[in-house]
Design a protein around this motif. Sequence first.
Motif: not given
Length: 307
Positions: A31-45
Amino acid sequence: MTHDIVTDTTTPAADQADEQSRRERELTAKVLASFDGAKDERLKTLLQSLTRHLHAFIREVRLTEDEWHTAVEFLTATGHITDDRRQEFILLSDVFGASMQTITVNNEADGDATEATVFGPFFVENAPRIEIGGDIAGGAPGQPCWVEGTVTGVDGAPIPGARIEVWEADEDGYYDVQYTDDRVAGRAHLFTDELGRYSFWGLTPTPYPIPHDGPVGAMLAATGRSPMRASHLHFMVTAAGHRTLVTHIFVRGDELLDSDSVFGVRDSLVKDFVEQTSGTPTPDGRALGDRPWSRTRFDIVLAASGR
Ligand code: BEZ
Ligand code: FE
């Protein structure tokens, strides 16, 4: 024929536990890896941290499927009762201390700057303007209370023209907006004078419950918690070049100070509301007949903007 002797010290039960833990950790990692591609770094964090904490919670308490369903039903009910006038999700955040923790994180200590606390659902834009020394009650029932103080920066310099919004419940524990007759009472705004001073007549604050006829109230009841808020008077203070302050003052001696349902109390915000017997001369000569009144002082210190 020779035989290698393998000494396996793990038991089948331990193997099972390892396998179970491996599956759980593998899922979290996926699940963590599924967010790796988020362009918005803050959203990813935000989403990865939320995933870590949420999965850790589920694993720690060994959440049952029934409990998961109950949680979904609870959040659904929270959504259903929420509309333009009632925000049950904020209330939920409030009773978990999540609102107060967010405020604490975002209002960093700055010298003697006055501490912030929860906003609450009862602020209204465009409350009437009063002059210094005016009355915010607007007919709301309650004991008159003289409130005075100054607004300064952390350097001690007075802040003239600071805008002060004040609002409070009446002695029956209701804000004007909780009545159905469109009254405007127990709220106003005013500006500090050239020396940063202000004063007004309000009402001596009294305790009241947060709205507790919905899912949040049911949660409090199920856990033996009271919906009561400690008696308080709300302030929002704005001035150019300074951080906007949203806060309240509380009444020293109120027995609810240690059990405020939304964790809004800060020691520095507890003030003496000094009772005055009827007939005691008022600061501005106002005639109160045979009514007792009270007075308090709240000196407000604003942090610089960007702090
Ligand atoms: C209030 O003080 O007005 C309030 C704060 C949080 C939840 C409900 C009410
Ligand atoms: Fe309030």
